[in-house]
Design an enzyme around this catalytic site. Structure first.
Site, PDB file in Angstrom:
ATOM      1  N   LYS A  99      43.907  30.962  41.082  1.00 45.64           N
ATOM      2  CA  LYS A  99      44.596  32.120  40.257  1.00 45.64           C
ATOM      3  C   LYS A  99      44.112  32.343  39.073  1.00 45.64           C
ATOM      4  CE  LYS A  99      49.191  32.041  42.318  1.00 45.64           C
ATOM      5  NZ  LYS A  99      50.342  32.859  42.162  1.00 45.64           N
ATOM      6  N   ALA A 147      50.698  44.518  41.474  1.00 45.52           N
ATOM      7  CA  ALA A 147      50.778  44.421  39.834  1.00 45.52           C
ATOM      8  C   ALA A 147      51.738  43.184  39.881  1.00 45.52           C
ATOM      9  CB  ALA A 147      51.551  45.483  39.297  1.00 45.52           C
ATOM     10  N   ASN A 189      39.335  30.412  37.227  1.00 47.84           N
ATOM     11  CA  ASN A 189      39.508  31.929  36.694  1.00 47.84           C
ATOM     12  C   ASN A 189      40.347  31.696  35.464  1.00 47.84           C
ATOM     13  OD1 ASN A 189      40.909  34.522  36.476  1.00 47.84           O
ATOM     14  ND2 ASN A 189      39.374  35.197  37.923  1.00 47.84           N
ATOM     15  N   CYS A 218      41.863  42.416  31.514  1.00 49.99           N
ATOM     16  CA  CYS A 218      43.191  41.880  30.916  1.00 49.99           C
ATOM     17  C   CYS A 218      43.234  42.696  29.486  1.00 49.99           C
ATOM     18  CB  CYS A 218      42.987  40.603  30.624  1.00 49.99           C
ATOM     19  SG  CYS A 218      44.470  39.647  30.759  1.00 49.99           S
ATOM     20  N   THR A 254      40.253  44.690  40.589  1.00 52.07           N
ATOM     21  CA  THR A 254      41.005  45.956  41.424  1.00 52.07           C
ATOM     22  C   THR A 254      40.854  47.307  40.562  1.00 52.07           C
ATOM     23  OG1 THR A 254      43.040  45.228  40.144  1.00 52.07           O
ATOM     24  CG2 THR A 254      42.562  44.559  42.528  1.00 52.07           C
ATOM     25  N   GLY A 314      39.093  38.603  49.032  1.00 48.39           N
ATOM     26  CA  GLY A 314      40.738  38.545  48.404  1.00 48.39           C
ATOM     27  C   GLY A 314      41.667  38.792  49.444  1.00 48.39           C
ATOM     28  N   THR A 315      41.910  40.191  49.475  1.00 49.68           N
ATOM     29  CA  THR A 315      43.012  40.898  50.254  1.00 49.68           C
ATOM     30  C   THR A 315      43.090  40.430  51.699  1.00 49.68           C
ATOM     31  OG1 THR A 315      43.063  42.820  48.789  1.00 49.68           O
ATOM     32  CG2 THR A 315      43.970  43.151  50.872  1.00 49.68           C
TER      33      THR A 315
HETATM   34  C1  LIG Z   1      47.526  39.838  44.897  1.00 51.93           C
HETATM   35  C2  LIG Z   1      46.378  40.040  44.118  1.00 51.93           C
HETATM   36  C3  LIG Z   1      46.011  38.828  43.025  1.00 51.93           C
HETATM   37  C4  LIG Z   1      45.070  39.022  42.323  1.00 51.93           C
HETATM   38  N1  LIG Z   1      44.876  38.327  41.101  1.00 51.93           N
HETATM   39  C5  LIG Z   1      43.755  38.078  40.400  1.00 51.93           C
HETATM   40  C6  LIG Z   1      43.702  37.349  39.307  1.00 51.93           C
HETATM   41  O1  LIG Z   1      44.567  36.539  38.925  1.00 51.93           O
HETATM   42  N2  LIG Z   1      42.301  37.017  38.612  1.00 51.93           N
HETATM   43  C7  LIG Z   1      41.534  37.757  39.028  1.00 51.93           C
HETATM   44  O2  LIG Z   1      40.414  37.885  38.389  1.00 51.93           O
HETATM   45  N3  LIG Z   1      41.644  38.810  40.018  1.00 51.93           N
HETATM   46  C8  LIG Z   1      42.542  38.885  40.743  1.00 51.93           C
HETATM   47  N4  LIG Z   1      42.563  39.757  41.891  1.00 51.93           N
HETATM   48  C9  LIG Z   1      41.449  40.393  42.422  1.00 51.93           C
HETATM   49  C10 LIG Z   1      40.931  39.714  43.539  1.00 51.93           C
HETATM   50  O3  LIG Z   1      40.416  38.580  43.153  1.00 51.93           O
HETATM   51  C11 LIG Z   1      39.581  40.858  44.023  1.00 51.93           C
HETATM   52  O4  LIG Z   1      38.703  41.001  42.732  1.00 51.93           O
HETATM   53  C12 LIG Z   1      40.259  42.118  44.352  1.00 51.93           C
HETATM   54  O5  LIG Z   1      41.344  42.161  44.998  1.00 51.93           O
HETATM   55  C13 LIG Z   1      38.930  42.814  45.075  1.00 51.93           C
HETATM   56  O6  LIG Z   1      38.735  42.008  46.526  1.00 51.93           O
HETATM   57  P1  LIG Z   1      39.499  42.345  47.731  1.00 51.93           P
HETATM   58  O7  LIG Z   1      39.324  43.639  48.090  1.00 51.93           O
HETATM   59  O8  LIG Z   1      38.499  41.316  48.856  1.00 51.93           O
HETATM   60  O9  LIG Z   1      40.984  41.873  47.433  1.00 51.93           O
HETATM   61  C14 LIG Z   1      44.133  39.685  42.583  1.00 51.93           C
HETATM   62  C15 LIG Z   1      44.012  40.486  43.566  1.00 51.93           C
HETATM   63  C16 LIG Z   1      45.371  40.435  44.496  1.00 51.93           C
HETATM   64  C17 LIG Z   1      45.217  41.542  45.827  1.00 51.93           C
END
Ligand SMILES: Cc1cc2nc3c(=O)[nH]c(=O)nc-3n(C[C@H](O)[C@H](O)[C@H](O)COP(=O)(O)O)c2cc1C
Length: 312
Positions: free
Chosen positions: A53, A78, A108, A139, A202, A274-275
């Site tokens: 995280k 969010a 991270n 950020c 995202t 991720g998701t």
């Molecule tokens: C619930 C959630 C929390 C996330 N938290 C972070 C984070 O703390 N730091 C970060 O760099 N990306 C964060 N991401 C982005 C993911 O690491 C990733 O870049 C993005 O979701 C696209 O990949 P995916 O489609 O496989 O989820 C988060 C994504 C989700 C869905």
């Protein structure tokens, strides 16, 4: 000859920024906790690595609910970068992770000022058991009127250069997709000294409840992830891999082995998932195993030969 060269099946190792992974499939930040939570469900030593995280200088409670909703082929979140803070992570989570042999940890890092990021990196520098840093550039920079680091080329350059100078480990910069030219942003990170780039984070998005006419996420906007973003992410990975010489780590909507193959063909050295971990906590491991089977089924000796091999 190494043991891996003798073992059966395709060679799944990849290496980038001086770090060798046993598989190119990595668990993405924010979707895999601090790793420990998945220890009983996933063989952490089978996946390439996991990204923690996002870690900040101080603990953060995150946004108010609702913070996550499902959309067509994806989700909007969010969460607000909720985390325990870098020092509690080092004191409470890292010692447990160190006991799990063979687990590659990518930390991270984020902050609301460059100084915040430098402080997080400084704290991590002295801790053992971390292979690499991933710097989240999606950020807002509160000392520059809230402008997101990763959407302003000069700001991204400064953030990367200063973090690179402070980092005692390889630095991968995670790019925001909410820009006009992601290739230009990647080049900025490269010129500032980044050892690798990862993308995509995202996409800024909005969903409205038509009955209440209110936003479905309390924060109003949130980040879209999942299969809905995959074709845009693949295009961006390809664009970035043509713009820079440093390794590219691709992600965005990967749910099965073929998706990982697609990102690698587009130019990624490794991928993140991720998701998909929300629907199935074993998704990362399953995709890693599936990718090995895919390579074997296609007579490939080395997974690394997929990188950039698309006929475009
Ligand atoms: C619930 C959630 C929390 C996330 N938290 C972070 C984070 O703390 N730091 C970060 O760099 N990306 C964060 N991401 C982005 C993911 O690491 C990733 O870049 C993005 O979701 C696209 O990949 P995916 O489609 O496989 O989820 C988060 C994504 C989700 C869905």
């Amino acid at each position: 000859m190494s043991t891996a060269a003798h073992s059966k099946g395709p060679d799944m190792r990849v290496s980038f920024a001086g770090v060798e992974l046993r598989s190119p499939v990595i668990a993405a930040s924010g979707t895999f906790g601090y790793g420990i939570e998945f220890e009983e469900i996933v063989s952490l030593d089978r996946i390439g690595a996991f990204v923690t995280k996002g870690l900040s200088r101080e603990p953060m409670a995150g946004n108010t609910a609702p913070r996550i909703i499902e959309t067509a082929a994806g989700m909007i979140n969010a969460i607000g970068l909720q985390n325990m803070g870098v020092r509690p992570f080092i004191a409470e989570k890292l010692p447990k992770l160190r006991k799990l042999a063979g687990v590659v940890v990518i930390a991270n890092v984020f902050g609301f000022t460059i100084e915040d990021c430098l402080e997080v990196i400084g704290a991590l520098n002295d801790a053992e058991g971390i292979a690499m840093y991933e710097l989240n550039a999606s950020c807002p920079n509160t000392s520059h009127g809230g402008m997101v680091f990763g959407t302003d080329p000069a700001l991204l350059y400064e953030l990367t250069a200063r973090c690179k100078a402070a980092a005692k480990r390889p630095l991968m910069v995670k790019l925001s997709p909410n820009v006009t030219s992601i290739g230009q942003m990647a080049k900025m990170a490269e010129d500032a000294g980044a050892d690798a780039v990862s993308l995509v984070n995202t996409f800024v998005s909005l969903a409205i409840d038509v009955e209440t006419r209110k936003p479905r996420i309390a924060n109003v906007t949130g980040g879209l992830s999942g299969p809905a973003i995959k074709p845009i992410a693949v295009r961006m990975v390809n664009e970035v891999s043509r713009a820079v010489k440093i390794p590219v780590v691709g992600m965005g909507g990967i749910v099965r082995a073929e998706d990982a193959v697609e990102f690698m063909l587009a130019g990624a050295t490794a991928v993140q998932v991720g998701t998909a971990s929300y629907a199935d906590p074993r998704a990362v491991e399953n995709i890693a195993n599936g990718l090995k089977r895919w390579c074997a089924g296609h007579g490939m000796a080395q997974v690394a030969s997929l990188t950039g091999a698309a006929l475009l």
